[in-house]
Each structure stands twice: as C-alpha cells, then as structure tokens.
Design a protein around this motif. Structure first.
Motif, PDB file in Angstrom:
ATOM      1  N   VAL A  17      -5.859  56.694  59.538  1.00  0.00           N
ATOM      2  CA  VAL A  17      -6.112  57.660  58.172  1.00  0.00           C
ATOM      3  C   VAL A  17      -5.022  58.884  58.208  1.00  0.00           C
ATOM      4  CG1 VAL A  17      -7.791  59.608  57.650  1.00  0.00           C
ATOM      5  CG2 VAL A  17      -8.459  57.405  58.475  1.00  0.00           C
ATOM      6  N   VAL A  18      -4.544  59.333  59.161  1.00  0.00           N
ATOM      7  CA  VAL A  18      -3.618  60.399  59.150  1.00  0.00           C
ATOM      8  C   VAL A  18      -2.179  59.693  58.436  1.00  0.00           C
ATOM      9  CG1 VAL A  18      -1.520  61.370  60.463  1.00  0.00           C
ATOM     10  CG2 VAL A  18      -4.119  61.775  61.102  1.00  0.00           C
ATOM     11  N   ARG A  19      -1.724  58.789  58.543  1.00  0.00           N
ATOM     12  CA  ARG A  19      -0.450  57.933  57.959  1.00  0.00           C
ATOM     13  C   ARG A  19      -0.864  57.989  56.511  1.00  0.00           C
ATOM     14  NH1 ARG A  19      -1.196  53.948  62.184  1.00  0.00           N
ATOM     15  NH2 ARG A  19       0.423  54.426  63.701  1.00  0.00           N
ATOM     16  N   VAL A  20      -2.162  57.441  56.070  1.00  0.00           N
ATOM     17  CA  VAL A  20      -2.539  57.536  54.546  1.00  0.00           C
ATOM     18  C   VAL A  20      -2.422  58.745  54.145  1.00  0.00           C
ATOM     19  CG1 VAL A  20      -4.229  56.926  53.024  1.00  0.00           C
ATOM     20  CG2 VAL A  20      -3.672  55.190  54.777  1.00  0.00           C
ATOM     21  N   GLY A  21      -3.010  59.825  54.672  1.00  0.00           N
ATOM     22  CA  GLY A  21      -2.889  61.086  54.453  1.00  0.00           C
ATOM     23  C   GLY A  21      -1.778  61.754  54.041  1.00  0.00           C
ATOM     24  N   VAL A  22      -0.738  61.452  55.167  1.00  0.00           N
ATOM     25  CA  VAL A  22       0.491  62.057  54.987  1.00  0.00           C
ATOM     26  C   VAL A  22       1.284  61.393  53.673  1.00  0.00           C
ATOM     27  CG1 VAL A  22       2.904  62.056  56.032  1.00  0.00           C
ATOM     28  CG2 VAL A  22       0.861  62.578  57.419  1.00  0.00           C
ATOM     29  N   GLU A  23       1.134  60.184  53.425  1.00  0.00           N
ATOM     30  CA  GLU A  23       1.667  59.308  52.421  1.00  0.00           C
ATOM     31  C   GLU A  23       1.155  59.718  50.858  1.00  0.00           C
ATOM     32  OE1 GLU A  23       2.777  55.433  55.113  1.00  0.00           O
ATOM     33  OE2 GLU A  23       1.321  55.391  53.594  1.00  0.00           O
TER      34      GLU A  23
ATOM     35  N   GLY B 155      -0.435  62.709  50.594  1.00  0.00           N
ATOM     36  CA  GLY B 155      -0.293  64.387  50.374  1.00  0.00           C
ATOM     37  C   GLY B 155      -1.730  64.815  50.822  1.00  0.00           C
ATOM     38  N   ASN B 156      -2.407  64.232  51.239  1.00  0.00           N
ATOM     39  CA  ASN B 156      -3.808  64.634  51.393  1.00  0.00           C
ATOM     40  C   ASN B 156      -3.895  65.378  52.981  1.00  0.00           C
ATOM     41  OD1 ASN B 156      -6.503  65.178  51.906  1.00  0.00           O
ATOM     42  ND2 ASN B 156      -7.180  63.503  50.623  1.00  0.00           N
ATOM     43  N   PHE B 157      -3.429  66.521  52.829  1.00  0.00           N
ATOM     44  CA  PHE B 157      -3.185  67.215  54.297  1.00  0.00           C
ATOM     45  C   PHE B 157      -4.389  67.831  55.018  1.00  0.00           C
ATOM     46  CE2 PHE B 157       1.061  67.258  52.455  1.00  0.00           C
ATOM     47  CZ  PHE B 157       1.815  66.335  53.233  1.00  0.00           C
ATOM     48  N   ALA B 158      -5.462  67.708  53.966  1.00  0.00           N
ATOM     49  CA  ALA B 158      -6.805  68.130  54.698  1.00  0.00           C
ATOM     50  C   ALA B 158      -7.465  67.048  55.584  1.00  0.00           C
ATOM     51  CB  ALA B 158      -7.867  68.406  53.442  1.00  0.00           C
ATOM     52  N   HIS B 159      -7.218  65.815  55.077  1.00  0.00           N
ATOM     53  CA  HIS B 159      -7.355  64.710  55.885  1.00  0.00           C
ATOM     54  C   HIS B 159      -6.625  64.692  57.225  1.00  0.00           C
ATOM     55  CE1 HIS B 159      -9.523  62.287  52.349  1.00  0.00           C
ATOM     56  NE2 HIS B 159     -10.326  63.010  53.364  1.00  0.00           N
ATOM     57  N   VAL B 160      -5.385  64.946  57.150  1.00  0.00           N
ATOM     58  CA  VAL B 160      -4.386  64.859  58.317  1.00  0.00           C
ATOM     59  C   VAL B 160      -5.018  65.917  59.223  1.00  0.00           C
ATOM     60  CG1 VAL B 160      -2.214  65.403  58.981  1.00  0.00           C
ATOM     61  CG2 VAL B 160      -2.357  64.159  56.891  1.00  0.00           C
ATOM     62  N   GLN B 161      -5.163  66.874  58.831  1.00  0.00           N
ATOM     63  CA  GLN B 161      -5.584  67.777  59.995  1.00  0.00           C
ATOM     64  C   GLN B 161      -6.783  67.570  60.713  1.00  0.00           C
ATOM     65  OE1 GLN B 161      -5.941  71.961  58.250  1.00  0.00           O
ATOM     66  NE2 GLN B 161      -6.229  72.866  60.345  1.00  0.00           N
ATOM     67  N   THR B 162      -7.810  67.141  59.908  1.00  0.00           N
ATOM     68  CA  THR B 162      -9.167  66.790  60.375  1.00  0.00           C
ATOM     69  C   THR B 162      -9.124  65.671  61.424  1.00  0.00           C
ATOM     70  OG1 THR B 162     -10.117  67.402  58.266  1.00  0.00           O
ATOM     71  CG2 THR B 162     -11.596  66.000  59.802  1.00  0.00           C
ATOM     72  N   TYR B 163      -8.411  64.659  61.056  1.00  0.00           N
ATOM     73  CA  TYR B 163      -8.251  63.309  61.761  1.00  0.00           C
ATOM     74  C   TYR B 163      -7.342  63.693  63.023  1.00  0.00           C
ATOM     75  CZ  TYR B 163     -11.528  60.613  59.050  1.00  0.00           C
ATOM     76  OH  TYR B 163     -12.344  60.255  58.533  1.00  0.00           O
ATOM     77  N   CYS B 164      -6.398  64.431  62.883  1.00  0.00           N
ATOM     78  CA  CYS B 164      -5.269  64.677  64.055  1.00  0.00           C
ATOM     79  C   CYS B 164      -6.353  65.447  65.188  1.00  0.00           C
ATOM     80  CB  CYS B 164      -4.269  65.378  63.666  1.00  0.00           C
ATOM     81  SG  CYS B 164      -2.801  64.873  62.943  1.00  0.00           S
ATOM     82  N   ALA B 165      -7.241  66.209  64.776  1.00  0.00           N
ATOM     83  CA  ALA B 165      -8.031  66.814  65.750  1.00  0.00           C
ATOM     84  C   ALA B 165      -8.945  66.041  66.339  1.00  0.00           C
ATOM     85  CB  ALA B 165      -8.769  67.962  65.015  1.00  0.00           C
ATOM     86  N   LYS B 166      -9.470  64.859  65.420  1.00  0.00           N
ATOM     87  CA  LYS B 166     -10.511  64.029  66.033  1.00  0.00           C
ATOM     88  C   LYS B 166      -9.517  63.031  67.033  1.00  0.00           C
ATOM     89  CE  LYS B 166     -13.691  63.701  62.254  1.00  0.00           C
ATOM     90  NZ  LYS B 166     -14.326  62.864  61.403  1.00  0.00           N
TER      91      LYS B 166
END
Length: 227
Positions: free
Chosen positions: A187-193, A195-206
């Motif tokens: 999910v983080v990879r898709v978020g970065v690609e 530009g959905n950084f809200a998902h990146v932050q959430t799933y990095c924490a998980k």
C-alpha cells in the motif's frame, strides 16, 4: 499562500543554477531506480525543464531557465521505459507530450497499445477467476495471494486506485505479522507513486507496529528455546 512562494518549499535559484551543479544525469536515474520510480523522476525533470509560455500564479516560475533539450531527453527516457511496461495510458500521455518532436518512433503506436490492452484484459479475467475459485474453496492464504496478484496487475497498469483496493483487502487474510507488513508495504508503494501520502503515513505506522510485534515474538521464542 501559493506553494511555490513559500521559502521552505520553493527551490532556491542558487541551488538550481546550472553554473553551480552538474547537468541532470538521466541515465543514472534510469539505472538507479525501479521503472516506476525512474519514470516518476524523469517526468519531474521534464516538468521542471519545460518552458512556461504564460505566467500563472498557481505554478512556480521557470527557475532555472527553460531547457527544451533536457525536457525532450527526459521524455525520451520515460517513453523507452514505458514501452517495456504495461502502463499504456501513461505511455500515450508521454507520446502526446513529445508531440512528434522526436520523430515517428516516439509517436503513439496504436497497434502496440491495442495488443497490450488485449493481453491485459485476458490476464485480468484470469486473475479474477482464480480469486473467485480461492474464495469458493475458502483457502485463506490463496485468497490473500490472489488479491496481491490483482494489486500487482493494477499497479503495473498504472491504476493506483484499484491497486490500493486489492492490496488493502489482503489485510483480512493475513495469518502472520509478516503478512501484515507485506500488505502495508504494498500500500505504501502505491501511495508514494500516486502521491497519496495520507495512506503512506497510516500504513507505515501499521507496518512498524506489526514489525515490532514480529520482533517481540521472535525474541520470546528464542529465549524460550534457549531456556
């Protein structure tokens, strides 16, 4: 406040001055990154190099000076990477940006696009059919991998929204913390690609939480075994 007017966000003129830094090494970008990451960086370079005909308060000024040769070279590299991918929509968009300035070889190849799209449609049908079979048989790990395969497919096609949905659905079928970490990283990879950084932050924490639990479990197991 317009974003590029912020001194924290706008690159300084001196940092981007061609007299102070070496020219952009596009070959190094291609060699140093996976295709999706390299394409994103090449398109960023093309955007920064592109001439802006009219000022727009919502866009940064052309600083450094426009460089049409660099823009075309970046687009050429991006085109070559996309031609080896399955992301036909972005391929066509890059060809349109080139606009015939690099010759017929860099014009949209409709036959290639149609062939890739047809092949992708068949693969999508197969992946969805396999996933349906796994669900019928209630094979939890197979269902998880079926969603991963669908996520990989959509990501390769440049469909971030459906890739995110497929990867996120694997969470319900994770049997271990390692599976959870794998889900989060996808999910983080898709978020970065995208530009959905809200998902990146959430799933990095998980992912960090699951990885911590995995480490604690491993430590406990090792201690018990030693004892």
């Amino acid at each position: 406040e317009i974003w590029w007017r912020s001194p924290r966000l706008r690159p300084s003129s001196r940092a981007m001055d061609s007299d102070d830094v070496s020219p952009v090494d596009l070959d190094a970008i291609v060699a140093s990154y996976a295709p999706n990451a390299a394409i994103a960086r090449l398109l960023f370079v093309a955007d920064r190099a592109k001439a802006r005909d009219a000022p727009d308060e919502h866009l940064p000024p052309p600083d450094p000076a426009p460089d049409a040769a660099l823009e075309l070279d970046a687009l050429r590299h991006a085109h070559d990477l996309l031609r080896a991918s399955e992301n036909t929509s972005l391929y066509v968009a890059v060809c349109e940006r080139i606009g015939g300035r690099l010759g017929d070889a860099y014009s949209p190849d409709k036959d290639w696009v149609d062939a890739v799209d047809a092949r992708a449609a068949k693969r999508l049908e197969m992946l969805e059919s396999e996933l349906a079979g796994y669900k019928t048989n209630a094979i939890k790990e197979s269902i998880r991998m079926g969603h991963v395969d669908l996520g990989d497919f959509h990501r390769a096609r440049g469909d971030a929204a459906n890739a995110f949905k497929s990867y996120a659905r694997t969470r319900d079928y994770c049997a271990t913390n390692r599976h959870v970490v794998s889900t989060c990283l996808n999910v983080v990879r898709v978020g970065v690609e995208s530009g959905n950084f809200a998902h990146v932050q959430t799933y990095c924490a998980k992912a960090a939480s699951a990885a911590g639990q995995t480490g604690a479990t491993t430590t406990t197991t090792t201690t018990t075994t030693t004892t």
